[in-house]
Scaffold this motif. Structure first.
Motif, PDB file in Angstrom:
ATOM      1  N   ILE A 154      57.807  78.513  60.366  1.00 44.41           N
ATOM      2  CA  ILE A 154      57.242  78.451  59.006  1.00 44.41           C
ATOM      3  C   ILE A 154      58.107  79.359  58.140  1.00 44.41           C
ATOM      4  O   ILE A 154      58.337  80.521  58.502  1.00 44.41           O
ATOM      5  N   THR A 155      58.583  78.843  57.040  1.00 41.12           N
ATOM      6  CA  THR A 155      59.321  79.725  56.139  1.00 41.12           C
ATOM      7  C   THR A 155      58.585  79.878  54.818  1.00 41.12           C
ATOM      8  O   THR A 155      58.035  78.909  54.279  1.00 41.12           O
ATOM      9  N   GLY A 172      58.785  72.226  61.281  1.00 36.70           N
ATOM     10  CA  GLY A 172      58.001  73.252  60.599  1.00 36.70           C
ATOM     11  C   GLY A 172      57.767  72.954  59.130  1.00 36.70           C
ATOM     12  O   GLY A 172      58.075  71.849  58.642  1.00 36.70           O
ATOM     13  N   ALA A 173      57.226  73.932  58.440  1.00 35.88           N
ATOM     14  CA  ALA A 173      56.838  73.740  57.033  1.00 35.88           C
ATOM     15  C   ALA A 173      57.160  74.987  56.219  1.00 35.88           C
ATOM     16  O   ALA A 173      57.381  76.063  56.771  1.00 35.88           O
ATOM     17  N   VAL A 174      57.134  74.792  54.915  1.00 33.46           N
ATOM     18  CA  VAL A 174      57.249  75.903  53.961  1.00 33.46           C
ATOM     19  C   VAL A 174      55.830  76.391  53.671  1.00 33.46           C
ATOM     20  O   VAL A 174      54.865  75.634  53.813  1.00 33.46           O
ATOM     21  N   CYS A 175      55.698  77.655  53.283  1.00 34.42           N
ATOM     22  CA  CYS A 175      54.411  78.099  52.742  1.00 34.42           C
ATOM     23  C   CYS A 175      54.671  79.018  51.556  1.00 34.42           C
ATOM     24  O   CYS A 175      55.801  79.450  51.347  1.00 34.42           O
ATOM     25  N   THR A 176      53.650  79.257  50.772  1.00 34.31           N
ATOM     26  CA  THR A 176      53.742  80.261  49.704  1.00 34.31           C
ATOM     27  C   THR A 176      52.631  81.280  49.947  1.00 34.31           C
ATOM     28  O   THR A 176      51.822  81.115  50.874  1.00 34.31           O
ATOM     29  N   SER A 177      52.589  82.271  49.074  1.00 35.86           N
ATOM     30  CA  SER A 177      51.567  83.301  49.271  1.00 35.86           C
ATOM     31  C   SER A 177      50.166  82.744  49.026  1.00 35.86           C
ATOM     32  O   SER A 177      49.192  83.350  49.447  1.00 35.86           O
ATOM     33  N   SER A 178      50.060  81.594  48.359  1.00 31.82           N
ATOM     34  CA  SER A 178      48.716  81.063  48.116  1.00 31.82           C
ATOM     35  C   SER A 178      48.261  80.066  49.181  1.00 31.82           C
ATOM     36  O   SER A 178      47.116  79.643  49.164  1.00 31.82           O
ATOM     37  N   LEU A 378      58.994  71.039  52.647  1.00 30.21           N
ATOM     38  CA  LEU A 378      58.195  71.254  51.427  1.00 30.21           C
ATOM     39  C   LEU A 378      57.052  70.247  51.341  1.00 30.21           C
ATOM     40  O   LEU A 378      55.929  70.593  50.961  1.00 30.21           O
ATOM     41  N   ASP A 379      57.336  68.998  51.698  1.00 24.48           N
ATOM     42  CA  ASP A 379      56.280  67.981  51.644  1.00 24.48           C
ATOM     43  C   ASP A 379      55.151  68.296  52.625  1.00 24.48           C
ATOM     44  O   ASP A 379      53.981  68.038  52.349  1.00 24.48           O
ATOM     45  N   ARG A 380      55.532  68.859  53.782  1.00 20.31           N
ATOM     46  CA  ARG A 380      54.471  69.256  54.740  1.00 20.31           C
ATOM     47  C   ARG A 380      53.575  70.308  54.089  1.00 20.31           C
ATOM     48  O   ARG A 380      52.368  70.309  54.283  1.00 20.31           O
TER      49      ARG A 380
END
Ligand code: 13P
Ligand code: SF4
Length: 385
Positions: A154-155, A172-178, A378-380
């Motif tokens: 996860i990045t 894997g997937a991207v994530c943000t702080s939210s 990003l789509d994930r």
């Protein structure tokens, strides 16, 4: 004697005379020039008007006031990524934020849309802490340890496009702080371990405080040490493998800052970003993304007091917008994000006027293969429930 002198301070370094602990700045007496050069403000307005619907300006919450006033949409990294993806009609997307955000906007926008970053030097020290070669090497370590098949990478959004593509290629997937908690829930439904890049603090805070893992379930992989500085057994035992990266801005807040502000302002609510160190987040009352921080302050009772642990442009803006609440910066010394601040009015005017003349400057363009795999990751994220 003034309040500042009372405290032994030679200047009102952090606040108004009536409010020396706040981050509202010092009110200057007399007639002074406006903060933003009116001629430049007018030029930015004129260029924006000339471009009309062909232009879409995105502004991250850490941008300067002089810049954010020209944003069509402001937001945290997640909201801006979604907004970028939702404006297929604009020819030009000017991103007032940092490089990794503009890359994500390029990946999420259509081919005919061109993304511009007004100053190419607006990078991110955290994103720079994970390079593609380092991450590939780390993955080989996981393979050698026999655990790569169990690991979902996860990045954090705050990473370069090639790291996002690496993660996309490996399921894997991207994530943000939210949405970090939802991203980790998803990752643990796909595998038994997570490699979290590049912010160890967001990874640890989410794993321990939202997912119920223990600190012992987490290890820190140091890309500058052979084998990440970890034994094979330690790697095999870990549930969360945290990359040794951090934000230099949020890394300044300490447990001491929280204890100090609680002493100074009885009843203060401590509100911090999850890029802060674990001991800071544990000691705080509330933790969340920049969008969350804004919402929390907006919903707060008049008269309430808040110490906010995030970038200073945002804290100052909140303090100015809510004079009925006491809003204080969590640290006593200033803490701007130097790269976010590189986007200033002259750079914005230059990029807008160039676009109005038909000249695209500082275009951010991710190559097709990297963009494809980064978009998968990003789509994930965008599909998370
Ligand atoms: P968010 O806006 O997603 O909370 O992230 C903060 C940040 O550090 C952006 O660089
Ligand atoms: Fe990077 Fe930290 Fe600045 Fe965000 S605040 S852009 S993570 S250095």
């Amino acid at each position: 004697m003034t309040a500042a002198q009372d405290l032994g301070l030679p200047l009102f370094i952090l606040g108004r005379e009536s409010d020396t602990h706040s981050e509202r700045g010092v009110d200057c007496p007399g007639s002074l020039p406006p903060a933003s050069d009116p001629a430049l403000v007018e030029r930015a307005r004129a260029a924006k008007a000339a471009l009309g619907d062909r232009l879409f300006v995105l502004g991250h919450h850490y941008q300067r006031d002089e810049v954010i006033q020209f944003a069509d949409v402001t937001g945290d990294s997640f909201k801006l990524a979604r907004e970028a993806a939702a404006r297929p009609t604009a020819d030009y997307v000017v991103f007032c934020g940092v490089h990794f955000m503009a890359e994500s906007a390029d990946i999420l926008t259509a081919d005919h849309q061109q993304v511009v970053l007004p100053d190419l030097a607006a990078g991110c020290s955290m994103a720079d802490m994970a390079t593609f070669d380092q991450v590939e090497e780390a993955w080989e370590e996981l393979e050698d340890a026999g655990i790569a098949d169990d690991v979902i990478p996860i990045t954090y959004m705050n990473s370069s496009a090639d790291i996002k593509a690496f993660v996309g290629r490996r399921g894997g997937a991207v994530c943000t702080s939210s949405n970090a908690r939802r991203a980790l829930e998803w990752a643990f439904s796909q595998g038994s371990k997570v490699l979290f890049l590049p912010d160890q603090h967001l990874g640890r805070n989410t794993a321990v405080l939202s997912m119920g893992l223990s600190l012992d379930d987490c290890v820190v992989y140091n890309p500058h040490r052979p084998g990440g500085g970890l034994t094979r057994d330690r790697l095999r035992d870990a549930t969360m493998i945290l990359w040794r990266g951090h934000c230099s801005v949020h890394g300044r807040f300490s447990r001491q800052c929280v204890d100090d502000v609680r002493q100074r302002i009885p009843g203060v609510n401590v509100l911090v970003h999850p890029e802060c160190r674990h001991e800071v987040v544990v000691a705080a009352d509330h933790v969340g993304s920049t969008e969350y921080i804004i919402k929390k302050i907006e919903e707060a009772e008049p008269g309430s007091a808040w110490a906010v642990g995030t970038e200073l442009n945002l804290v100052q803006r909140l303090a100015n917008a809510h004079p009925d609440k006491t809003i204080t910066f969590l640290d006593r010394t200033v803490c701007y994000c130097s790269t976010m601040n590189r986007i200033d009015l002259p750079h914005l005017v230059w990029s807008l006027e160039s676009l109005a003349r038909g000249e695209v400057v500082n275009r951010i363009q991710v190559d097709a293969d990297t963009a494809h795999w980064a978009k998968v990751a990003l789509d994930r994220m965008l599909a998370l429930p």
